[in-house]
Design a protein around this motif. Sequence first.
Motif, PDB file in Angstrom:
ATOM      1  N   TRP A  78      18.310  33.313  18.723  1.00 20.39           N
ATOM      2  CA  TRP A  78      17.430  33.974  17.995  1.00 20.39           C
ATOM      3  C   TRP A  78      18.988  34.925  16.823  1.00 20.39           C
ATOM      4  O   TRP A  78      19.149  34.541  16.654  1.00 20.39           O
ATOM      5  N   TYR A  79      17.503  35.185  15.755  1.00 20.09           N
ATOM      6  CA  TYR A  79      16.979  35.870  14.655  1.00 20.09           C
ATOM      7  C   TYR A  79      18.127  37.361  14.428  1.00 20.09           C
ATOM      8  O   TYR A  79      17.787  37.866  15.376  1.00 20.09           O
ATOM      9  N   PRO A  80      19.008  37.593  13.204  1.00 17.47           N
ATOM     10  CA  PRO A  80      19.539  38.606  13.155  1.00 17.47           C
ATOM     11  C   PRO A  80      18.671  40.250  14.074  1.00 17.47           C
ATOM     12  O   PRO A  80      17.748  40.293  13.364  1.00 17.47           O
ATOM     13  N   GLY A  98      20.964  44.228  12.145  1.00 16.55           N
ATOM     14  CA  GLY A  98      22.233  42.669  11.797  1.00 16.55           C
ATOM     15  C   GLY A  98      23.271  42.110  12.920  1.00 16.55           C
ATOM     16  O   GLY A  98      23.804  41.439  11.439  1.00 16.55           O
ATOM     17  N   ILE A  99      22.771  41.425  13.314  1.00 15.92           N
ATOM     18  CA  ILE A  99      24.025  40.931  14.932  1.00 15.92           C
ATOM     19  C   ILE A  99      22.918  39.388  14.709  1.00 15.92           C
ATOM     20  O   ILE A  99      22.182  39.737  15.836  1.00 15.92           O
ATOM     21  N   VAL A 127      21.113  23.360  16.023  1.00 12.47           N
ATOM     22  CA  VAL A 127      21.456  23.762  15.757  1.00 12.47           C
ATOM     23  C   VAL A 127      21.583  25.343  15.045  1.00 12.47           C
ATOM     24  O   VAL A 127      23.089  25.754  15.674  1.00 12.47           O
ATOM     25  N   PRO A 128      22.271  25.020  13.740  1.00 10.86           N
ATOM     26  CA  PRO A 128      23.345  25.443  13.097  1.00 10.86           C
ATOM     27  C   PRO A 128      23.552  27.235  13.431  1.00 10.86           C
ATOM     28  O   PRO A 128      22.691  27.528  13.539  1.00 10.86           O
ATOM     29  N   PRO A 129      25.088  27.763  12.887  1.00 16.28           N
ATOM     30  CA  PRO A 129      25.146  29.207  13.754  1.00 16.28           C
ATOM     31  C   PRO A 129      24.322  29.764  12.596  1.00 16.28           C
ATOM     32  O   PRO A 129      24.508  29.257  10.999  1.00 16.28           O
ATOM     33  N   TYR A 130      24.213  30.991  12.592  1.00 14.42           N
ATOM     34  CA  TYR A 130      23.150  31.978  11.159  1.00 14.42           C
ATOM     35  C   TYR A 130      24.044  32.518  10.193  1.00 14.42           C
ATOM     36  O   TYR A 130      25.249  32.473  10.648  1.00 14.42           O
ATOM     37  N   ARG A 131      24.345  31.756   9.200  1.00 16.68           N
ATOM     38  CA  ARG A 131      24.343  32.332   8.273  1.00 16.68           C
ATOM     39  C   ARG A 131      23.810  33.055   6.969  1.00 16.68           C
ATOM     40  O   ARG A 131      24.955  32.992   6.466  1.00 16.68           O
ATOM     41  N   GLY A 132      22.561  33.332   7.361  1.00 10.84           N
ATOM     42  CA  GLY A 132      21.814  34.262   6.713  1.00 10.84           C
ATOM     43  C   GLY A 132      21.960  33.703   4.961  1.00 10.84           C
ATOM     44  O   GLY A 132      22.097  32.365   5.001  1.00 10.84           O
ATOM     45  N   ARG A 133      22.464  34.447   4.259  1.00 11.05           N
ATOM     46  CA  ARG A 133      22.563  33.820   3.002  1.00 11.05           C
ATOM     47  C   ARG A 133      23.680  33.312   2.223  1.00 11.05           C
ATOM     48  O   ARG A 133      24.072  32.998   1.218  1.00 11.05           O
ATOM     49  N   GLY A 134      24.712  33.586   3.149  1.00 14.28           N
ATOM     50  CA  GLY A 134      26.325  33.446   2.565  1.00 14.28           C
ATOM     51  C   GLY A 134      26.449  31.643   2.439  1.00 14.28           C
ATOM     52  O   GLY A 134      25.858  31.112   2.859  1.00 14.28           O
TER      53      GLY A 134
END
Length: 154
Positions: free
Chosen positions: A119-121, A124-125, A147-154
């Motif tokens: 699931w997308y954040p 923020g989580i 499916v890679p873990p969510y990393r956002g823009r970091g």
Amino acid sequence: MTETIYSGLTQLGGATRLPESPEQAQLERVRNPQADLSYAVRFTAPEFTSLCPMTGQPDFAHLVIDYVPDEWLVESKSLKLYLGSFRNHGAFHEDCTISIARRLVEFLAPRWLRIGGYWYPRGGIPIDVFWQTGPAPDGVWIPDQGVPPYRGRG
């Protein structure tokens, strides 16, 4: 027309409206012509959508469903319509993911099934939900869901 394992299907091959809710969605199945063999089937829904039950805002997920069929195969158009029926359904990520898995297990009685809900954040989580019926059957290649873990823009 000759009777085949596909004769009972009602949604394939024509225009079909998206069901209003998961409860109204009709899953369809066909006999597995390769039931003597254990093999894995993967369905990927990278644009799954449901609604937050509190705010009514859309939630988005990348779902990966792996199963080892026994006597039945799920018909893919009916699965697509079932998954699409969640777009107006309000439920938390965990409930959506596990409800899909439980309905497929009840409907198909597969040798094995697992689901990954990426699931997308929200707030923020990111929330990822995973479930499977038990250990994968011996001798069946079950690839990583990729499916890679969510990393956002970091």
